[in-house]
Enzyme design. Structure first.
Site, PDB file in Angstrom:
ATOM      1  N   ASP A  67       0.833  -1.207   0.000  1.00  0.00           N
ATOM      2  CA  ASP A  67       0.000   0.000   0.000  1.00  0.00           C
ATOM      3  C   ASP A  67       0.867   1.256   0.000  1.00  0.00           C
ATOM      4  OD1 ASP A  67       0.944  -0.463   2.555  1.00  0.00           O
ATOM      5  OD2 ASP A  67      -1.015  -0.667   3.486  1.00  0.00           O
ATOM      6  N   ASP A 136      -8.171  -2.336  14.104  1.00  0.00           N
ATOM      7  CA  ASP A 136      -9.567  -2.572  13.697  1.00  0.00           C
ATOM      8  C   ASP A 136      -9.678  -3.745  12.721  1.00  0.00           C
ATOM      9  OD1 ASP A 136      -8.368  -1.509  11.473  1.00  0.00           O
ATOM     10  OD2 ASP A 136      -9.699   0.227  11.288  1.00  0.00           O
ATOM     11  N   HIS A 138      -7.851  -4.281   9.976  1.00  0.00           N
ATOM     12  CA  HIS A 138      -7.526  -4.071   8.558  1.00  0.00           C
ATOM     13  C   HIS A 138      -6.213  -4.758   8.202  1.00  0.00           C
ATOM     14  CE1 HIS A 138      -5.331  -0.225   9.871  1.00  0.00           C
ATOM     15  NE2 HIS A 138      -4.440  -0.764   9.075  1.00  0.00           N
ATOM     16  N   GLU A 143      -9.739  -1.164   5.028  1.00  0.00           N
ATOM     17  CA  GLU A 143     -10.423  -0.795   6.265  1.00  0.00           C
ATOM     18  C   GLU A 143     -11.731  -1.581   6.407  1.00  0.00           C
ATOM     19  OE1 GLU A 143      -8.939   0.909   8.357  1.00  0.00           O
ATOM     20  OE2 GLU A 143      -8.097   2.790   7.630  1.00  0.00           O
TER      21      GLU A 143
HETATM   22  N1  GLP Z   1      -1.077   0.032   6.178  1.00  0.00           N
HETATM   23  C1  GLP Z   1      -0.427  -0.411   7.364  1.00  0.00           C
HETATM   24  C2  GLP Z   1      -0.691  -1.860   7.566  1.00  0.00           C
HETATM   25  O1  GLP Z   1      -0.095  -2.597   6.507  1.00  0.00           O
HETATM   26  C3  GLP Z   1      -0.134  -2.316   8.886  1.00  0.00           C
HETATM   27  O2  GLP Z   1      -0.348  -3.693   9.055  1.00  0.00           O
HETATM   28  C4  GLP Z   1      -0.803  -1.564  10.017  1.00  0.00           C
HETATM   29  C5  GLP Z   1      -0.304  -1.982  11.385  1.00  0.00           C
HETATM   30  O3  GLP Z   1       0.939  -1.396  11.631  1.00  0.00           O
HETATM   31  P1  GLP Z   1       1.921  -1.855  12.775  1.00  0.00           P
HETATM   32  O4  GLP Z   1       2.528  -3.121  12.314  1.00  0.00           O
HETATM   33  O5  GLP Z   1       2.935  -0.748  12.855  1.00  0.00           O
HETATM   34  O6  GLP Z   1       1.115  -1.996  14.001  1.00  0.00           O
HETATM   35  O7  GLP Z   1      -0.523  -0.193   9.838  1.00  0.00           O
HETATM   36  C6  GLP Z   1      -0.827   0.417   8.589  1.00  0.00           C
HETATM   37  O8  GLP Z   1      -2.149   0.793   8.587  1.00  0.00           O
END
Ligand code: GLP
Length: 261
Positions: A67, A136, A138, A143
């Site tokens: 992404d 949440d 995702h 989302e």
């Molecule tokens: N787009 C990214 C996701 O790909 C990731 O999994 C999420 C959790 O991040 P973290 O691993 O820092 O908790 O954050 C962002 O929203």
């Protein structure tokens, strides 16, 4: 879905890196799916360590990221392409142009999304996709409410995700972009092996829904219940709400040592 509850991030790093090392040993030209965020960092750090010791090479591999924020300037430190380069890609030996991500500054966003899907397909699809999970539920930036059949497209970020990510933007939620490009849930589901990493109690509810809840667009990661080869690497805090935690622990302990994740 194979749930593996490990001691801590360091052990997650070792088990996660084993999956990449095994794959690249068998198939040096493998196609990898990379994720930004803090969750995969222990796996990347372990892979960098093994690479420095000559234990793994990415020279023939290709990779696609999940992404990207829309509208961040190319040199912005939080642009996901710059983050993944810093966290992983520039620390190993990928060939130039071997790693691609969705183009968040494209003039024609729908065309850029279509091209991205085509590039993944042309590469033969992703062999091993590493994923984190949002609080949440995702995955990538899909989302709650995302179509379970979605492909790469533009999405509006939820307020919660922008709050969660504000820490990377000087704690200023208004500095977090409002839109992103993200691989869709169907894009992620097409990867041949998905490895999701989660640590900390903040992820416990999302992890419980993902593994043990009903499949629903309200918890997008639940779509992974339909995938034939998913490995979930958790620390005890992220596993804190799993109803079948004891069973997952027994299964992992009973696994023959020759069998990888
Ligand atoms: N787009 C990214 C996701 O790909 C990731 O999994 C999420 C959790 O991040 P973290 O691993 O820092 O908790 O954050 C962002 O929203």
């Amino acid at each position: 879905m194979e749930i593996v509850i490990l001691e801590d991030a360091a052990e997650i790093g070792r088990v996660g890196a084993d999956a990449f090392t095994d794959l690249l040993g068998r198939r040096p030209q493998a196609v990898l799916g990379l994720a930004t965020g803090s969750s995969p960092l222990s796996v990347y750090d372990e892979l960098v360590r093994r690479h420095e010791q000559g234990g793994v090479s990415f020279a023939q591999a290709r990779a696609f990221t999940l992404d990207e924020y829309v509208g961040l300037p190319k040199d912005h430190p939080e642009r996901y392409r710059n983050v993944i380069d810093r966290d992983f890609v520039d620390r190993v030996d990928f060939a130039p142009d071997a790693v691609r991500g969705p183009d968040g500054s494209a003039e024609d966003i729908p065309a850029a999304c279509e091209e991205y899907e085509a590039a993944i397909a042309e590469a033969g699809g992703v062999d091993l996709q590493i994923l984190g999970i949002g609080t949440d539920g995702h995955i990538a930036f899909n989302e709650p409410g995302s179509s379970l059949a979605s492909r790469t497209r533009i999405k509006t970020l939820t307020r919660q995700t922008r709050i969660d990510n504000a820490r990377f933007f000087g704690d200023d939620v208004d500095a977090v972009p409002t839109h992103c490009l993200t691989q869709g849930l169907a894009t992620i589901m097409a990867a041949r092996h998905v490895m999701l990493v989660a640590t900390g109690s903040g992820k416990a509810e999302a992890v419980h829904h993902m593994a043990e809840g009903a499949v629903s667009a309200m918890w997008p990661a639940t779509i992974l219940q339909h995938h034939p080869h998913v490995t979930v690497l958790l620390d005890p805090a992220a596993a804190g709400r799993l109803q079948l935690a004891n069973y997952y622990r027994q299964t992992w302990e009973a696994k023959p040592s020759w069998q990888g994740v």
